[in-house]
Design a protein around this motif. Sequence first.
Motif, PDB file in Angstrom:
ATOM      1  N   UNK A 129      -6.263   4.810  -8.747  1.00  0.00           N
ATOM      2  CA  UNK A 129      -6.828   3.480  -8.510  1.00  0.00           C
ATOM      3  C   UNK A 129      -8.331   3.546  -8.705  1.00  0.00           C
ATOM      4  N   UNK A 130      -8.865   2.668  -9.579  1.00  0.00           N
ATOM      5  CA  UNK A 130     -10.314   2.685  -9.836  1.00  0.00           C
ATOM      6  C   UNK A 130     -10.920   1.287  -9.815  1.00  0.00           C
ATOM      7  N   UNK A 131     -10.465   0.471  -8.877  1.00  0.00           N
ATOM      8  CA  UNK A 131     -11.066  -0.861  -8.726  1.00  0.00           C
ATOM      9  C   UNK A 131     -10.774  -1.784  -9.884  1.00  0.00           C
ATOM     10  N   UNK A 132      -9.480  -1.829 -10.297  1.00  0.00           N
ATOM     11  CA  UNK A 132      -9.025  -2.733 -11.352  1.00  0.00           C
ATOM     12  C   UNK A 132      -9.828  -2.557 -12.646  1.00  0.00           C
ATOM     13  N   UNK A 133      -9.982  -1.286 -13.037  1.00  0.00           N
ATOM     14  CA  UNK A 133     -10.697  -1.009 -14.271  1.00  0.00           C
ATOM     15  C   UNK A 133     -12.183  -0.820 -14.071  1.00  0.00           C
ATOM     16  N   UNK A 184       4.065  12.032  -5.566  1.00  0.00           N
ATOM     17  CA  UNK A 184       3.878  12.477  -6.942  1.00  0.00           C
ATOM     18  C   UNK A 184       2.645  11.775  -7.490  1.00  0.00           C
ATOM     19  N   UNK A 185       1.639  12.536  -7.884  1.00  0.00           N
ATOM     20  CA  UNK A 185       0.382  11.972  -8.355  1.00  0.00           C
ATOM     21  C   UNK A 185       0.431  11.781  -9.868  1.00  0.00           C
ATOM     22  N   UNK A 186       0.263  10.530 -10.299  1.00  0.00           N
ATOM     23  CA  UNK A 186       0.195  10.220 -11.719  1.00  0.00           C
ATOM     24  C   UNK A 186      -1.240  10.372 -12.211  1.00  0.00           C
ATOM     25  N   UNK A 187      -1.393  10.611 -13.497  1.00  0.00           N
ATOM     26  CA  UNK A 187      -2.731  10.668 -14.093  1.00  0.00           C
ATOM     27  C   UNK A 187      -3.128   9.328 -14.696  1.00  0.00           C
ATOM     28  N   UNK A 223     -11.141   0.099 -19.375  1.00  0.00           N
ATOM     29  CA  UNK A 223     -11.650   0.508 -18.072  1.00  0.00           C
ATOM     30  C   UNK A 223     -10.628   1.251 -17.235  1.00  0.00           C
ATOM     31  N   UNK A 224      -9.373   1.217 -17.668  1.00  0.00           N
ATOM     32  CA  UNK A 224      -8.319   1.918 -16.939  1.00  0.00           C
ATOM     33  C   UNK A 224      -7.873   3.175 -17.691  1.00  0.00           C
ATOM     34  N   UNK A 225      -7.298   2.963 -18.858  1.00  0.00           N
ATOM     35  CA  UNK A 225      -6.695   4.081 -19.584  1.00  0.00           C
ATOM     36  C   UNK A 225      -7.263   4.140 -21.001  1.00  0.00           C
ATOM     37  N   UNK A 275       7.637   8.357 -14.004  1.00  0.00           N
ATOM     38  CA  UNK A 275       7.314   8.076 -12.602  1.00  0.00           C
ATOM     39  C   UNK A 275       8.155   6.958 -11.981  1.00  0.00           C
ATOM     40  N   UNK A 276       8.724   6.074 -12.781  1.00  0.00           N
ATOM     41  CA  UNK A 276       9.527   4.979 -12.236  1.00  0.00           C
ATOM     42  C   UNK A 276      11.023   5.164 -12.496  1.00  0.00           C
TER      43      UNK A 276
END
Length: 342
Positions: free
Chosen positions: A110-114, A140-143, A170-172, A187-188
Amino acid sequence: MTVPAELGFRMPAEWARHERTWMAWPTEGYTLGDEPDDAYRAWSQVANTIARHEPVTMVVDPAARASAELWLDAAVRQVERPLNDAWMRDIGPTFLVGDGGELAVADWVFNGWGAQEWAQWDKDSKIAEEVAGLAGARRFASRMVNEGGGIHVDGEGTVLITETVQLDPGRNKDWTKEQVERELRDFLGVRKVIWLPRGLTRDYGEFGTRGHVDIVAAFVQPGVVVVHTQPDPAHPDHEVGRENAALLRASTDAKGRHLEVVEIPAPTILAEADGEPVDYSYINHYLGNGFVLLCGFDDPRDQEAAAILGKLLPGRTVELVDARPVFERGGGIHCITQQQPA
């Protein structure tokens, strides 16, 4: 690295039975705004209503203890953890279940919505791990940078997402669609990813999420999707709704079924006092044990939306809560809740 899907974990549909609902109490910043009581009233009405149907745990910043005690019913369990903000859908974990009923979570970055200029997330970035520990769930930690409002699953292998969230620089940055889909499968536990091009117009404003899917489309049954439509051509979301509805009608789910698409018209309100277009949406509802918590806007279409969802979700009580103060702060009822499956 071992991923959840390899161990049989998957994200259940929201209509599957819950153990409880998690929320976060408004603490500071724009979520409180100039009228803190409006935020307290809105968040507490959601929590207190849900608590009549299933357990609710509210994460409360130690500095906000007094307001939480004043507004929340005794039935709402409170736990203290440091918070920046109050959007549990996005800062909290995504709960998963295993083949034998084991509980786990996907902990997204989580990085503040981008990494938006106004956002702070030094505390909120740790909330998913804290909630996982409180729930006794394997983590489980996602990257991948992601939020719970950016995904919606049918529990049978299909997930809805938007391009402007998952591929947001700003996210990926530099991620491809293939990389995003692999992470979501891992992950899902999904097999089919349906991409929508964008979210609602207002969601790209200063305090928006840049296109969360949970305000434009949501599964309500396997093979059945409700989609936000704006009947008024004067509103910029008129074309957004048409585009999303057409794409969904042309889509199949993980089991090869052509999706049944049910349009839910937006409220009649077109703009707020500042003249900006609203993103009021009935899609941002919350499904719990025996109930549907529906965003209300004191609008003639509130009852129309309630009737549509009541028909699609028989046996559930439809509860309307005034969601205007939540939307004024950048989200809706679904955005401030997170389900822990039974």
